[in-house]
Design an enzyme around this catalytic site. Sequence first.
Site, PDB file in Angstrom:
ATOM      1  N   GLU A 190      -7.707 -74.555  16.309  1.00 19.90           N
ATOM      2  CA  GLU A 190      -8.845 -74.046  15.420  1.00 19.90           C
ATOM      3  C   GLU A 190      -8.088 -73.101  14.311  1.00 19.90           C
ATOM      4  O   GLU A 190      -8.087 -72.453  14.411  1.00 19.90           O
ATOM      5  CB  GLU A 190      -9.770 -73.418  17.186  1.00 19.90           C
ATOM      6  N   ASN A 238     -18.511 -69.389  23.543  1.00 25.50           N
ATOM      7  CA  ASN A 238     -17.602 -69.444  21.817  1.00 25.50           C
ATOM      8  C   ASN A 238     -18.088 -70.964  22.258  1.00 25.50           C
ATOM      9  O   ASN A 238     -17.476 -71.771  22.776  1.00 25.50           O
ATOM     10  CB  ASN A 238     -17.163 -69.395  21.423  1.00 25.50           C
ATOM     11  N   HIS A 288     -14.041 -68.548  26.041  1.00 22.45           N
ATOM     12  CA  HIS A 288     -13.293 -68.487  24.390  1.00 22.45           C
ATOM     13  C   HIS A 288     -12.976 -70.052  25.209  1.00 22.45           C
ATOM     14  O   HIS A 288     -13.064 -70.322  25.975  1.00 22.45           O
ATOM     15  CB  HIS A 288     -12.474 -68.843  24.020  1.00 22.45           C
ATOM     16  N   HIS A 329      -9.135 -74.691  22.814  1.00 16.46           N
ATOM     17  CA  HIS A 329     -10.239 -74.594  21.722  1.00 16.46           C
ATOM     18  C   HIS A 329     -10.351 -76.322  22.072  1.00 16.46           C
ATOM     19  O   HIS A 329      -8.855 -76.912  22.210  1.00 16.46           O
ATOM     20  CB  HIS A 329      -9.591 -74.415  20.628  1.00 16.46           C
ATOM     21  N   ASP A 376     -15.394 -63.628  14.161  1.00 17.34           N
ATOM     22  CA  ASP A 376     -14.340 -64.910  15.144  1.00 17.34           C
ATOM     23  C   ASP A 376     -12.990 -63.786  14.529  1.00 17.34           C
ATOM     24  O   ASP A 376     -12.310 -63.878  13.872  1.00 17.34           O
ATOM     25  CB  ASP A 376     -14.990 -65.985  15.222  1.00 17.34           C
ATOM     26  N   HIS A 377     -11.945 -64.815  15.717  1.00 18.91           N
ATOM     27  CA  HIS A 377     -10.688 -64.545  15.798  1.00 18.91           C
ATOM     28  C   HIS A 377     -10.154 -64.589  14.819  1.00 18.91           C
ATOM     29  O   HIS A 377     -10.017 -64.768  13.436  1.00 18.91           O
ATOM     30  CB  HIS A 377      -9.722 -66.347  16.651  1.00 18.91           C
TER      31      HIS A 377
END
Length: 360
Positions: free
Chosen positions: A183, A288, A266, A227, A110-111
Amino acid sequence: MGVNEVLGGKVGVITGDDVLKLFTYAREKKFAIPAINVTSSSTVVAALEAARDSKSPIILQTSQGGAAYFAGKGVSNTDQYASIQGAIAGAHYIRSIAPAYGIPVVLHTDHCAKKLLPWLDGMLDADEAYFKQHGEPLWSSHMIDLSEEPKDENIATTAKYLKRVAPMKQWLEMEIGITGGEEDGVNNEDVDNASLYTQPEDIYEVYSALVAISPYFSIAAAFGNVHGVYKPGNVKLHPELLGKHQAYTKEKIGAKEDKPLFLVFHGGSGSSKEEFAAGISHGVIKVNLDTDLQWAYLTGIRDYVLNKKEYIMSQVGNPDGDDKPNKKYFDPRVWVREGEKTMTTRVKEALVDFNTAGQL
């Protein structure tokens, strides 16, 4: 035809052309695969169990912080060491256990923001070593998130990494436009509202730069995503923008297909079923989920502890007798399993919401 036929019955971690086939089929059949953030073997099996029971493919991903946790909080993360080693350990674990569940799994990270690129570099070193031995990378895909950087830098750096992974046919997800909220230590709660909505021209610029290198990429376009979970009305999603991105790119490239882009949703936790459905109708193939699943995992353990409080205050002695042993109540396999069960239930809900259930 279902996913099994599309992939020739392959189960466990898939890579390369199989990932492309899966995402193409998902886009065509209008379903999205939930990407579950995992931080331990326990959360891995909870997600795999849900996908197996729902006859669905699944995406398992680790964030930089989640990967460090997989290594253990006692391991130093200087130079991203814990995050690299934890990600590698998690990848090998998932590769080992996923075939036992009889479903295809996309193994993703992820990110990865600019400051975390050494983490990605370390994982790509492991990918290339694994590729030399097995003919495929260790991970199915990675995400590079330079959405906070100037657009030109974002695209140029993403292109550089896509060139590196292209020989392995590895998928790369990129983000343009910012996902709000907070997040995993990245806080975008105070960003300018306009940054939360990507423009079609920007998406086409990304597509043009990347498609010249490899077809194995997807775009996380911002359409108000945030998020975390916030009060209703505080987040204004506009998934219809994704349709405009598809139409603009289609016109520019003269595509016959209505949805030439692979798009990602997202900040899925807390979104409505209608918002998910709208996004999926416009070519979203991956959603996500993290915050909702953290909460779901907690609730099983929380409720167990509250209900069994009198049985876990000591090793011996409970309401059934002062000499009664409590081992069967405080055994981690008992209370951890309760968290797995509630997380599994929540993942199953997502698989239904995203039209993924039964797609095998």
